[in-house]
Enzyme design. Structure first.
Site, PDB file in Angstrom:
ATOM      1  N   LYS A   1     -11.014  -7.277  -2.442  1.00  0.00           N
ATOM      2  CA  LYS A   1     -10.776  -7.280  -0.998  1.00  0.00           C
ATOM      3  C   LYS A   1     -10.647  -5.854  -0.460  1.00  0.00           C
ATOM      4  O   LYS A   1     -10.180  -4.956  -1.142  1.00  0.00           O
ATOM      5  CB  LYS A   1      -9.558  -8.124  -0.635  1.00  0.00           C
ATOM      6  CG  LYS A   1      -8.474  -8.195  -1.694  1.00  0.00           C
ATOM      7  CD  LYS A   1      -7.422  -9.266  -1.369  1.00  0.00           C
ATOM      8  CE  LYS A   1      -6.365  -9.322  -2.464  1.00  0.00           C
ATOM      9  NZ  LYS A   1      -5.336 -10.306  -2.271  1.00  0.00           N
TER      10      LYS A   1
ATOM     11  N   HIS B   1       7.792  -9.946  -1.632  1.00  0.00           N
ATOM     12  CA  HIS B   1       7.589  -9.157  -2.854  1.00  0.00           C
ATOM     13  C   HIS B   1       8.908  -8.507  -3.283  1.00  0.00           C
ATOM     14  O   HIS B   1       9.276  -8.524  -4.455  1.00  0.00           O
ATOM     15  CB  HIS B   1       6.576  -8.025  -2.622  1.00  0.00           C
ATOM     16  CG  HIS B   1       5.172  -8.474  -2.366  1.00  0.00           C
ATOM     17  ND1 HIS B   1       4.423  -7.979  -1.339  1.00  0.00           N
ATOM     18  CD2 HIS B   1       4.366  -9.346  -3.018  1.00  0.00           C
ATOM     19  CE1 HIS B   1       3.202  -8.527  -1.364  1.00  0.00           C
ATOM     20  NE2 HIS B   1       3.150  -9.361  -2.371  1.00  0.00           N
TER      21      HIS B   1
HETATM   22  N1  LIG Z   1       6.491 -14.112  -0.112  1.00  0.00           N
HETATM   23  C1  LIG Z   1       6.372 -14.094  -1.427  1.00  0.00           C
HETATM   24  N2  LIG Z   1       7.318 -14.634  -2.213  1.00  0.00           N
HETATM   25  C2  LIG Z   1       7.179 -14.647  -3.557  1.00  0.00           C
HETATM   26  N3  LIG Z   1       6.147 -14.150  -4.225  1.00  0.00           N
HETATM   27  C3  LIG Z   1       5.180 -13.592  -3.498  1.00  0.00           C
HETATM   28  C4  LIG Z   1       5.231 -13.523  -2.082  1.00  0.00           C
HETATM   29  N4  LIG Z   1       4.106 -12.910  -1.636  1.00  0.00           N
HETATM   30  C5  LIG Z   1       3.388 -12.625  -2.724  1.00  0.00           C
HETATM   31  N5  LIG Z   1       4.015 -13.023  -3.849  1.00  0.00           N
HETATM   32  C6  LIG Z   1       3.549 -12.915  -5.210  1.00  0.00           C
HETATM   33  O1  LIG Z   1       3.383 -11.558  -5.528  1.00  0.00           O
HETATM   34  C7  LIG Z   1       2.300 -11.382  -6.441  1.00  0.00           C
HETATM   35  C8  LIG Z   1       1.332 -10.347  -5.891  1.00  0.00           C
HETATM   36  O2  LIG Z   1       0.731 -10.882  -4.769  1.00  0.00           O
HETATM   37  P1  LIG Z   1      -0.274 -10.161  -3.809  1.00  0.00           P
HETATM   38  O3  LIG Z   1      -0.276  -8.697  -3.975  1.00  0.00           O
HETATM   39  O4  LIG Z   1      -1.555 -10.918  -3.831  1.00  0.00           O
HETATM   40  O5  LIG Z   1       0.489 -10.446  -2.434  1.00  0.00           O
HETATM   41  P2  LIG Z   1       0.084 -11.419  -1.291  1.00  0.00           P
HETATM   42  O6  LIG Z   1       1.177 -11.317  -0.280  1.00  0.00           O
HETATM   43  O7  LIG Z   1      -0.264 -12.747  -1.834  1.00  0.00           O
HETATM   44  O8  LIG Z   1      -1.189 -10.664  -0.706  1.00  0.00           O
HETATM   45  P3  LIG Z   1      -2.548 -11.271  -0.140  1.00  0.00           P
HETATM   46  O9  LIG Z   1      -2.145 -11.992   1.102  1.00  0.00           O
HETATM   47  O10 LIG Z   1      -3.386 -10.060   0.115  1.00  0.00           O
HETATM   48  O11 LIG Z   1      -3.061 -12.151  -1.240  1.00  0.00           O
HETATM   49  C9  LIG Z   1       1.712 -12.787  -6.617  1.00  0.00           C
HETATM   50  O12 LIG Z   1       2.254 -13.364  -7.775  1.00  0.00           O
HETATM   51  C10 LIG Z   1       2.188 -13.533  -5.408  1.00  0.00           C
HETATM   52  O13 LIG Z   1       2.300 -14.928  -5.666  1.00  0.00           O
HETATM   53 MG   LIG Z   2      -2.073 -13.090  -2.940  1.00  0.00          MG
END
Ligand SMILES: Nc1ncnc2c1ncn2[C@@H]1O[C@H](COP(=O)(O)OP(=O)(O)OP(=O)(O)O)[C@@H](O)[C@H]1O
Ligand SMILES: [Mg+2]
Length: 165
Positions: free
Chosen positions: A43, A19
């Protein structure tokens, strides 16, 4: 001059280095980036919204054009209220693509003025998700390098509090 504001929405439960990588990349090409924590998630979260916002603020405090906010309801309504030009989403692997494409096209239908922009993290972060980080941590695995150090500490405290290790 109109500023180019982008919304980066998600649950961030908790924020990972993937992120953060995306936040840094987005902040380099937009004037302002708002990390927006979705309030009414289906969730069951590990961290409360306040805890997530606090961690996000701490790890983005060195980025002057990044701020943290929360929203509920439709993302496009929130984006319109903030006068955003775009929504930022991350693509880690092909598996993200289908869902993200559907969301982007639906959001475009609801609000044609707001573009969805996709960015890829550094390769070394492509396999990180909040869900996996929590799972690894619960089973005593090492999360070093997957999340910022302050998140690692919070995970430790959280699991101690809920009667883990
Ligand atoms: N490692 C990563 N690299 C790039 N983008 C990411 C990464 N992890 C999450 N994202 C993106 O960040 C945004 C927010 O994602 P989210 O909060 O669902 O995180 P997540 O890590 O996917 O969490 P969860 O595992 O609970 O789904 C989404 O667009 C997701 O694709
Ligand atoms: Mg996600």
């Amino acid at each position: 001059m109109p500023r180019n504001l982008v919304i980066y929405p998600g649950s961030f439960d908790p924020i990972t280095n993937g992120h953060l990588d995306l936040v840094e990349r987005g902040a380099r090409i937009f004037d302002e980036l708002v990390v927006a924590v979705l309030l009414n998630m289906e969730k069951e979260p590990l961290f409360t919204v306040n805890e997530r916002v606090e961690m996000l603020r701490q790890v983005t405090q060195t980025l002057p054009n990044v701020s943290v906010d929360t929203f509920s309801g439709l993302l496009v309504d929130y984006a319109r209220r903030r006068q955003a030009r775009a929504i930022l989403r991350g693509i880690r692997a092909i598996s993200d693509y289908e869902y993200e494409l559907q969301m982007a096209l639906m959001n475009r239908k609801l609000e044609p003025e707001i573009e969805t922009v996709f960015m890829m993290p550094a390769e070394s972060y492509t396999y990180i998700s909040s869900r996996l980080v929590k799972e690894i941590f619960r089973h005593g695995g090492v999360v070093k390098g997957l999340v910022p150090p302050i998140v690692e500490e919070r995970l430790q405290r959280k699991l101690a509090a809920v009667g883990g290790q």
